[in-house]
Structures are given as C-alpha cells and as structure tokens.
Scaffold this motif. Structure first.
Motif, PDB file in Angstrom:
ATOM      1  N   MET A 123     -76.474 -52.826  26.947  1.00  0.00           N
ATOM      2  CA  MET A 123     -76.845 -52.466  28.319  1.00  0.00           C
ATOM      3  C   MET A 123     -78.366 -52.354  28.385  1.00  0.00           C
ATOM      4  O   MET A 123     -78.925 -51.247  28.401  1.00  0.00           O
ATOM      5  N   PRO A 124     -79.064 -53.493  28.399  1.00  0.00           N
ATOM      6  CA  PRO A 124     -80.527 -53.460  28.408  1.00  0.00           C
ATOM      7  C   PRO A 124     -81.056 -52.858  29.705  1.00  0.00           C
ATOM      8  O   PRO A 124     -80.372 -52.843  30.731  1.00  0.00           O
ATOM      9  N   PRO A 125     -82.291 -52.353  29.671  1.00  0.00           N
ATOM     10  CA  PRO A 125     -82.881 -51.729  30.865  1.00  0.00           C
ATOM     11  C   PRO A 125     -82.896 -52.649  32.086  1.00  0.00           C
ATOM     12  O   PRO A 125     -82.708 -52.198  33.210  1.00  0.00           O
ATOM     13  N   ARG A 126     -83.148 -53.962  31.868  1.00  0.00           N
ATOM     14  CA  ARG A 126     -83.154 -54.895  32.990  1.00  0.00           C
ATOM     15  C   ARG A 126     -81.817 -54.900  33.716  1.00  0.00           C
ATOM     16  O   ARG A 126     -81.761 -54.926  34.944  1.00  0.00           O
ATOM     17  N   LEU A 127     -80.738 -54.935  32.950  1.00  0.00           N
ATOM     18  CA  LEU A 127     -79.402 -54.961  33.539  1.00  0.00           C
ATOM     19  C   LEU A 127     -79.143 -53.684  34.326  1.00  0.00           C
ATOM     20  O   LEU A 127     -78.659 -53.733  35.466  1.00  0.00           O
ATOM     21  N   LEU A 128     -79.462 -52.541  33.741  1.00  0.00           N
ATOM     22  CA  LEU A 128     -79.229 -51.267  34.412  1.00  0.00           C
ATOM     23  C   LEU A 128     -80.076 -51.152  35.679  1.00  0.00           C
ATOM     24  O   LEU A 128     -79.585 -50.686  36.726  1.00  0.00           O
ATOM     25  N   ALA A 129     -81.340 -51.589  35.597  1.00  0.00           N
ATOM     26  CA  ALA A 129     -82.221 -51.513  36.765  1.00  0.00           C
ATOM     27  C   ALA A 129     -81.713 -52.429  37.878  1.00  0.00           C
ATOM     28  O   ALA A 129     -81.675 -52.050  39.061  1.00  0.00           O
ATOM     29  N   GLY A 130     -81.312 -53.648  37.512  1.00  0.00           N
ATOM     30  CA  GLY A 130     -80.804 -54.587  38.513  1.00  0.00           C
ATOM     31  C   GLY A 130     -79.537 -54.084  39.180  1.00  0.00           C
ATOM     32  O   GLY A 130     -79.367 -54.201  40.405  1.00  0.00           O
ATOM     33  N   MET A 131     -78.636 -53.485  38.387  1.00  0.00           N
ATOM     34  CA  MET A 131     -77.403 -52.962  38.957  1.00  0.00           C
ATOM     35  C   MET A 131     -77.688 -51.780  39.877  1.00  0.00           C
ATOM     36  O   MET A 131     -77.024 -51.610  40.898  1.00  0.00           O
ATOM     37  N   ALA A 132     -78.666 -50.961  39.522  1.00  0.00           N
ATOM     38  CA  ALA A 132     -79.026 -49.833  40.382  1.00  0.00           C
ATOM     39  C   ALA A 132     -79.558 -50.319  41.724  1.00  0.00           C
ATOM     40  O   ALA A 132     -79.190 -49.792  42.787  1.00  0.00           O
ATOM     41  N   VAL A 133     -80.419 -51.340  41.699  1.00  0.00           N
ATOM     42  CA  VAL A 133     -80.959 -51.896  42.943  1.00  0.00           C
ATOM     43  C   VAL A 133     -79.834 -52.507  43.786  1.00  0.00           C
ATOM     44  O   VAL A 133     -79.746 -52.284  45.000  1.00  0.00           O
ATOM     45  N   SER A 134     -78.956 -53.292  43.138  1.00  0.00           N
ATOM     46  CA  SER A 134     -77.867 -53.941  43.866  1.00  0.00           C
ATOM     47  C   SER A 134     -76.898 -52.916  44.447  1.00  0.00           C
ATOM     48  O   SER A 134     -76.426 -53.063  45.580  1.00  0.00           O
ATOM     49  N   PHE A 135     -76.576 -51.864  43.675  1.00  0.00           N
ATOM     50  CA  PHE A 135     -75.650 -50.862  44.185  1.00  0.00           C
ATOM     51  C   PHE A 135     -76.253 -50.133  45.382  1.00  0.00           C
ATOM     52  O   PHE A 135     -75.545 -49.816  46.350  1.00  0.00           O
ATOM     53  N   THR A 136     -77.555 -49.889  45.339  1.00  0.00           N
ATOM     54  CA  THR A 136     -78.227 -49.294  46.495  1.00  0.00           C
ATOM     55  C   THR A 136     -78.084 -50.202  47.721  1.00  0.00           C
ATOM     56  O   THR A 136     -77.803 -49.728  48.831  1.00  0.00           O
TER      57      THR A 136
END
Length: 312
Positions: A123-136
């Motif tokens: 779960m790299p930081p890029r993946l987590l950051a992208g999912m956070a933006v998309s979920f928002t």
C-alpha cells in the motif's frame, strides 16, 4: 517483472473498458429496475452474461479451469456475481442514487485493506493518497446527487454496504484464481455460479418479463452482455496483471463517468459542485495508478522478461 510499454498498456486499456461499461450499468439499471425486482434483474443479467460467456468459451475452446482456481471462482461467483448484484439492486430501490454511490464506493478502500491482509499487496503512499482524493470526490458526487431529494432507508444503506463488502471480498478471492486460469474461464464460471445462486428468483423473472416493457428487457440483456460478460472479463484480465488495490482504485472513475453519462443520456445537467467532485475522482485515479520513480540501479539490474505474455 518489467513489462514492455505495450504490455503495460493492455491491462490499462482493459481497466478503461471495465469502468466505462460499469458506469453505463448504473444508468441502465435506473430504467430496467422500474420493471424488474432486484433478484429478477440480477438473475436475468447473469443468464444473459453467462450465455454470452459460454458461447465465447466454446468458440475459443476453453476447457474447465484447473482445480487450484476453483476456490476463488466459487467465492467470487457467489459473493460478487450473485450476492453483490442482488444487494445492490435491492439497496438502490431504497436509497437515493447519491447515497448508493457513496456507500458502494467504500468498496475500493475495502479491496486495498483485504488485499494487504490476505494477499500481501503493498500500500504505497501514492496509492493511499490517490484513493483518499478519489473517495473525497465520490463523497462530493454522492452528496450532490442526494441534494435533489429522495428518501434513504436504514435497510437500503445496509444493503449497499453489504454489496460493497461482497464486491471487495469477491475481488480479493478472484485474484489467486486469475493466476491459475484464464480471465475468460474465471469470468464464465463465476458468472454461471452467480446465476445458480440466483435461481430462486426464476419465478419472479418469468412473471415480470411477461409484463415488462421491451426497453427494460433489452436493458437487462445489455447489462448481461456488456457490463457483465465483457467488463468482468476485461477486469479479470487486468487483475491478473496488476495489484488488486491499484485496480480497485481505478473504479473511482465510475462516479465521474456516471455523472457524464447521465448528462448525455438522461439530460441530468450536473452542477458545478458535482462536476468538481467528478474531477477529484479522476485526479485521484491518476495519482493512484501513477508509477513511482524506479532507482537507476534497480532498472539496470532487472532482467527483461523474455515472454511477457506468459504472465496471467
């Protein structure tokens, strides 16, 4: 394993086909769901999809999947093809479209958590950051869609949440299966198992089909042939070639595409807030799927794969 740009592009193209067809399914379900009950619609969709896939398997002379693929096929068939479709149809009839979209979009987050726990996916930081933006963005789209009215029941929200859990569990169960069998085999037998699980709704399907308008029945057939047979096969192909978490994040493009398709097909003009949420969904997907920098030494040491196509 370092694949050539062409072989990295094919899974991406398959993911694009999947999200486009799944987005169209939300638009079609809104019309077909007026004439068919949740279980009947799911069964009719799975029967149409299963027949299409069986014909493709016969043409390509695909045999039975190997024994090692069956546990994943059985679990994904019951949970994702069967339970998920019934629960989602049932939930969408009891909550407004925005609430349904919001709750179901918990799915990609659950995929990432389940894949990390059961498959050891990173779960790299890029993946987590992208999912956070998309979920928002998905939250903004969902709230904007709900602002126009429409009631939501607790049971409807629970049904959508159960659908999201079944979706995530089905994807994670399918990942080992696509490593042992072809994408077409996994999708075909998963779809057929889902149809068998929905056979108790046969009577409802027959009675409702006799009085349903032709447009609703054609919509149900469309759901089976394209968002099920074609899209699920493309998904399985892409899943065999990327991590479950990263591919799950790709589905955050669906809310943005639903907004666009509803605008074009149904004349539902989105407001600026909804458009902004859709753009956030797409931006998050771009971040989640972006490739981090690879150290030069790693590139130099990596041996090229003589046969990239052998990766399942």
């Amino acid at each position: 394993m370092d694949l050539s740009p062409r072989h990295r592009l094919l899974p991406t193209a398959a993911a694009v086909v999947t999200v486009l067809l799944w987005a169209s399914a939300f638009v079609v379900i809104r019309t077909a769901g007026d004439a068919y009950s949740p279980g009947a619609l799911a069964l009719g969709r799975l029967l149409a999809g299963g027949l299409t896939l069986a014909v493709l398997c016969a043409i390509r002379r695909e045999g039975w999947p190997p024994r090692g693929a069956w546990p994943g096929i059985l679990v994904s068939g019951v949970l994702w093809f069967g339970f998920y479709m019934v629960a989602l149809n049932w939930g969408e009839q009891r909550v407004d479209a925005g609430t349904a979209a919001l709750v179901v979009n918990v799915g990609p987050l659950l995929i990432a958590l389940f894949a990390a726990r059961f498959l050891g996916d990173p779960m790299p930081p890029r993946l987590l950051a992208g999912m956070a933006v998309s979920f928002t963005g998905a939250v903004i789209v969902g709230l904007s869609m709900s602002a126009g009215g429409g009631g939501s029941s607790v049971l409807g929200v629970v049904a959508c949440l159960l659908a999201a859990v079944a979706y995530a569990a089905g994807v994670v169960a399918q990942k080992p299966a696509v490593a042992r069998a072809s994408a077409l085999q996994v999708t075909t037998f998963g779809c057929l198992i889902g149809a068998v699980a929905c056979l108790p709704f046969t009577g409802r399907l027959i009675s409702e089909a006799s009085g349903a308008p032709l447009s609703a029945t054609l919509g149900m057939v469309y759901l089976g042939v394209f968002p099920t047979a074609l899209a699920f096969t493309a998904w399985a192909y892409a899943l065999a070639r990327t991590s479950a978490a990263k591919l799950g994040a790709t589905t955050y493009a669906v809310p943005a595409l639903v907004v666009l398709m509803s605008w074009l097909a149904l004349g539902e003009v989105p407001g600026p807030v909804m458009l902004g949420g859709g753009l956030l969904c797409l931006a998050g997907v771009a971040v989640a799927r972006s490739r981090g920098r690879t150290a030069p030494a790693q590139v130099a040491d990596a041996a090229p794969d003589p046969d990239p196509d052998r990766v399942r």
